[in-house]
Design an enzyme around this catalytic site. Structure first.
Site, PDB file in Angstrom:
ATOM      1  N   GLY A  87      41.117  16.464 -43.210  1.00 51.67           N
ATOM      2  CA  GLY A  87      40.466  16.621 -44.515  1.00 51.67           C
ATOM      3  C   GLY A  87      39.525  17.797 -44.568  1.00 51.67           C
ATOM      4  O   GLY A  87      39.268  18.461 -43.557  1.00 51.67           O
ATOM      5  N   LYS A 105      33.412  27.362 -48.488  1.00 46.12           N
ATOM      6  CA  LYS A 105      33.628  26.938 -47.105  1.00 46.12           C
ATOM      7  C   LYS A 105      32.305  27.052 -46.355  1.00 46.12           C
ATOM      8  O   LYS A 105      31.693  28.125 -46.333  1.00 46.12           O
ATOM      9  CB  LYS A 105      34.694  27.832 -46.459  1.00 46.12           C
ATOM     10  N   ASP A 117      29.293  19.600 -38.600  1.00 47.60           N
ATOM     11  CA  ASP A 117      28.082  19.785 -39.403  1.00 47.60           C
ATOM     12  C   ASP A 117      28.383  20.300 -40.808  1.00 47.60           C
ATOM     13  O   ASP A 117      27.472  20.523 -41.604  1.00 47.60           O
ATOM     14  CB  ASP A 117      27.112  20.743 -38.686  1.00 47.60           C
ATOM     15  N   GLY A 118      29.656  20.539 -41.091  1.00 47.33           N
ATOM     16  CA  GLY A 118      30.014  21.002 -42.437  1.00 47.33           C
ATOM     17  C   GLY A 118      29.660  22.457 -42.697  1.00 47.33           C
ATOM     18  O   GLY A 118      29.814  22.944 -43.816  1.00 47.33           O
ATOM     19  N   ARG A 168      36.218  31.045 -51.495  1.00 42.26           N
ATOM     20  CA  ARG A 168      37.634  31.408 -51.480  1.00 42.26           C
ATOM     21  C   ARG A 168      38.291  31.046 -52.807  1.00 42.26           C
ATOM     22  O   ARG A 168      37.851  30.110 -53.488  1.00 42.26           O
ATOM     23  CB  ARG A 168      38.385  30.643 -50.385  1.00 42.26           C
ATOM     24  N   ARG A 175      47.996  21.828 -48.692  1.00 44.40           N
ATOM     25  CA  ARG A 175      48.611  22.146 -47.395  1.00 44.40           C
ATOM     26  C   ARG A 175      49.741  21.173 -47.090  1.00 44.40           C
ATOM     27  O   ARG A 175      49.809  20.096 -47.680  1.00 44.40           O
ATOM     28  CB  ARG A 175      47.548  22.013 -46.294  1.00 44.40           C
ATOM     29  N   ASP A 244      48.048  21.419 -40.864  1.00 41.61           N
ATOM     30  CA  ASP A 244      46.995  21.365 -41.887  1.00 41.61           C
ATOM     31  C   ASP A 244      46.522  22.762 -42.268  1.00 41.61           C
ATOM     32  O   ASP A 244      45.715  22.919 -43.180  1.00 41.61           O
ATOM     33  CB  ASP A 244      45.804  20.519 -41.402  1.00 41.61           C
TER      34      ASP A 244
HETATM   35  P1  AMP Z   1      40.247  24.339 -38.590  1.00 43.35           P
HETATM   36  O1  AMP Z   1      40.607  24.459 -37.147  1.00 43.35           O
HETATM   37  O2  AMP Z   1      39.133  25.236 -39.043  1.00 43.35           O
HETATM   38  O3  AMP Z   1      41.439  24.411 -39.487  1.00 43.35           O
HETATM   39  O4  AMP Z   1      39.628  22.878 -38.766  1.00 43.35           O
HETATM   40  C1  AMP Z   1      40.287  21.685 -38.403  1.00 43.35           C
HETATM   41  C2  AMP Z   1      39.585  20.506 -39.039  1.00 43.35           C
HETATM   42  O5  AMP Z   1      38.241  20.442 -38.575  1.00 43.35           O
HETATM   43  C3  AMP Z   1      39.511  20.566 -40.547  1.00 43.35           C
HETATM   44  O6  AMP Z   1      39.652  19.281 -41.036  1.00 43.35           O
HETATM   45  C4  AMP Z   1      38.123  21.096 -40.795  1.00 43.35           C
HETATM   46  O7  AMP Z   1      37.626  20.706 -42.037  1.00 43.35           O
HETATM   47  C5  AMP Z   1      37.332  20.461 -39.665  1.00 43.35           C
HETATM   48  N1  AMP Z   1      36.144  21.247 -39.299  1.00 43.35           N
HETATM   49  C6  AMP Z   1      36.106  22.440 -38.651  1.00 43.35           C
HETATM   50  N2  AMP Z   1      34.839  22.861 -38.489  1.00 43.35           N
HETATM   51  C7  AMP Z   1      34.047  21.916 -39.046  1.00 43.35           C
HETATM   52  C8  AMP Z   1      32.637  21.761 -39.208  1.00 43.35           C
HETATM   53  N3  AMP Z   1      31.768  22.662 -38.755  1.00 43.35           N
HETATM   54  N4  AMP Z   1      32.189  20.657 -39.842  1.00 43.35           N
HETATM   55  C9  AMP Z   1      33.051  19.726 -40.305  1.00 43.35           C
HETATM   56  N5  AMP Z   1      34.379  19.807 -40.181  1.00 43.35           N
HETATM   57  C10 AMP Z   1      34.885  20.883 -39.563  1.00 43.35           C
HETATM   58 MG    MG Z   2      41.987  24.351 -41.237  1.00 44.43          MG
END
Ligand code: AMP
Ligand code: MG
Length: 488
Positions: A87, A105, A117-118, A168, A175, A244
């Site tokens: 998600g 983002k 940490d979002g 973005r 996806r 994803d």
């Molecule tokens: P990514 O590898 O960036 O595509 O991320 C994989 C998953 O991890 C996705 O669901 C992202 O939303 C989540 N994610 C990555 N970094 C963070 C973060 N700092 N805080 C919360 N979720 C994250």
């Molecule tokens: Mg991703």
């Protein structure tokens, strides 16, 4: 326009978490123009309301109200393994604007943040921002980047860094993982709603087909096959081709540890965290095919609405089999153009492959070689050809150049016309890791001039820019190994 996805179970109302004292790092005037936002030039007065909105600190401007921001659920396969629900862990969909969805983002925790940490750090936001806009300028389908807003808010990664919010734009951020999500939950009603809305908003042509869902699948496959061919043609490695991170609109999405090839190495791995090389350069086409197989599995229940299980599987399987064919055709067309061929002739593919093998063996710089290849004069004696100096085995490459010249003569290729055409497909300027790294290091010291300068340079990648000649060069040996990983 509505969001492509609906339903309270997958679309969670999510407010951005404000960041303290936001400041502009950069914005893309061309993206801003796409959605009629008044962000043109740092030398002109700037509407600071947009700074607050794009920081996630405010939801309205005088003309726009983003009253229902959401984050969405999706699932997916990561590094080939089913990862369950993921998600939007740090992406918040603010709303739509001029036919595009606007997403922040790094705007704080969402329902799907799990342990995260979002947030996003300045470093990764700069990389995503610059690459999105560079890809767009290269003519490669991509989500767009509108802005980076920075803050001194500390964010912990391997070291302490600071936060940034990257905004973005895309017609939709759906996806493959969104389809996988409903399929895994066996929520066929939602699966169908998603497919229907995707067709209605983004693939209306599919409605003319006997089975719109099968047609939708074929179109998604086709777009993604052509997309990877384009990546290969400019030496782009995505780095994390998890399901994803695959767009159902065929857009390049989620720029993380990506890299453009400097030296050509067929099995180059750009992501330091990808130890097995699952996402190496030469594997990208087959991995995209694999991701399309994930999508196909998720769509079986949709095809079963019209036929039985066996028939549905058979239809999807045969549609999936066209992927390598479409990919190969697109790849061949692109590489013929890179070599300046106008016609398609037998023997072209072995000729292209011999060149790539020689480039691999000598680790020739991918971008600058193809750019300089356009300068070649068909009847020039081989000793005058400085390109041969890039290769270790001169005899071998001399033979190749002789065959190449013969091939060009066979279609009466005109030197200057060919150069002109080749310069429209072989970029001079590519976002090399070391250039991004220099801009990041300056930005971390609050000097954003280099980020803005790179945006400018890479918005015209095919143009000669004599004042920026040094930005076209391969990295000096000490800057060759900028390591990038999943950390962002
Ligand atoms: P990514 O590898 O960036 O595509 O991320 C994989 C998953 O991890 C996705 O669901 C992202 O939303 C989540 N994610 C990555 N970094 C963070 C973060 N700092 N805080 C919360 N979720 C994250
Ligand atoms: Mg991703």
């Amino acid at each position: 326009m509505a969001f492509t996805l609906s339903g309270d179970d997958v679309c969670q109302a999510t407010l951005p978490t404000p960041i303290p004292a936001p400041y502009w790092v950069a914005f893309s005037p061309s993206s801003a123009k796409l959605v009629n936002i008044p962000l043109d030039d740092f030398s002109l007065p700037i509407d600071q309301t947009w700074l607050e909105v794009l920081a996630g600190n405010q939801l309205n401007t005088k003309d726009h109200q983003f009253s229902n921001p959401i984050s969405t659920a999706y699932s997916g396969h990561q590094f080939g393994v089913w990862a369950g629900q993921l998600g939007d862990g740090r992406a918040i969909l603010l709303g739509d604007i001029a036919g595009q969805e606007l997403q922040l983002k790094g705007a704080g925790k969402t329902h799907f943040s799990r342990m995260g940490d979002g947030r996003a750090v300045l470093r990764s936001s700069i990389r995503e921002f610059l690459c999105s806009e560079a890809m767009y300028a290269l003519g490669i389908p991509t989500t767009r980047a509108l802005s980076i807003v920075g803050s001194d808010l500390p964010v912990r990664r391997e070291t302490m860094e600071t936060a940034a919010v990257c905004s973005r734009l895309a017609p939709s951020f759906i996806r493959v993982g969104h389809f996988e999500h409903f399929a895994a939950l066996q929520n066929h009603e939602r699966l169908q709603e998603l497919a229907d809305s995707l067709i209605k908003l983004h693939y209306p042509e599919a409605l003319n087909a006997e089975d719109p869902y099968l047609d939708l699948f074929k179109r998604i496959c086709e777009r993604n096959a052509k997309l990877v061919a384009q990546w290969q043609s400019v030496g782009f490695c995505h780095g994390v081709l998890n399901s994803d991170n695959i767009s159902v609109l065929g857009l390049t999405i989620d720029y993380g540890p990506f890299g453009f090839l400097d030296q050509f190495q067929i099995d180059h791995i750009c992501n330091h965290s990808d130890q097995g090389g699952r996402y190496a350069y030469h594997r990208q086409p087959q991995i995209m095919h694999w991701n399309m197989a994930c999508l196909a599995s998720s769509m079986i229940p949709l095809l079963e609405l019209r036929s039985d299980e066996k028939q549905a599987q058979e239809q999807l399987r045969s549609a999936l089999e066209t992927f390598p064919v479409i990919y190969a055709q697109a790849w061949q067309e692109l590489f013929r153009k890179k070599l300046g061929f106008i016609t398609a002739q037998e023997g072209d593919i072995p000729l292209i492959e011999r060149l790539l093998q020689a480039m691999h063996d000598s680790r020739v710089d991918f971008t600058s070689f193809f750019r300089r290849l356009g300068d070649l004069k068909v009847d020039e004696p081989i000793e005058k050809n400085s390109l041969r100096d890039d290769f270790i085995d001169r005899e071998l490459i001399d033979r190749w150049f002789a065959d190449y010249a013969a091939r060009l003569r066979s279609e009466s290729s005109d030197d200057s016309l060919r150069q002109q055409l080749m310069n429209q497909v072989n970029p001079k300027y590519i976002l090399r890791n070391h250039l991004a790294q220099i801009a990041i290091e300056k930005a971390q010291k609050k000097d954003f001039s280099e980020v803005r300068k790179l945006l400018n340079i890479f918005s015209r990648p095919f143009d000669e820019q004599p004042e920026h000649e040094s930005y076209a060069l391969a990295p000096p040996p000490n800057l060759h190994a900028v390591e990038v990983s999943c950390s962002s």
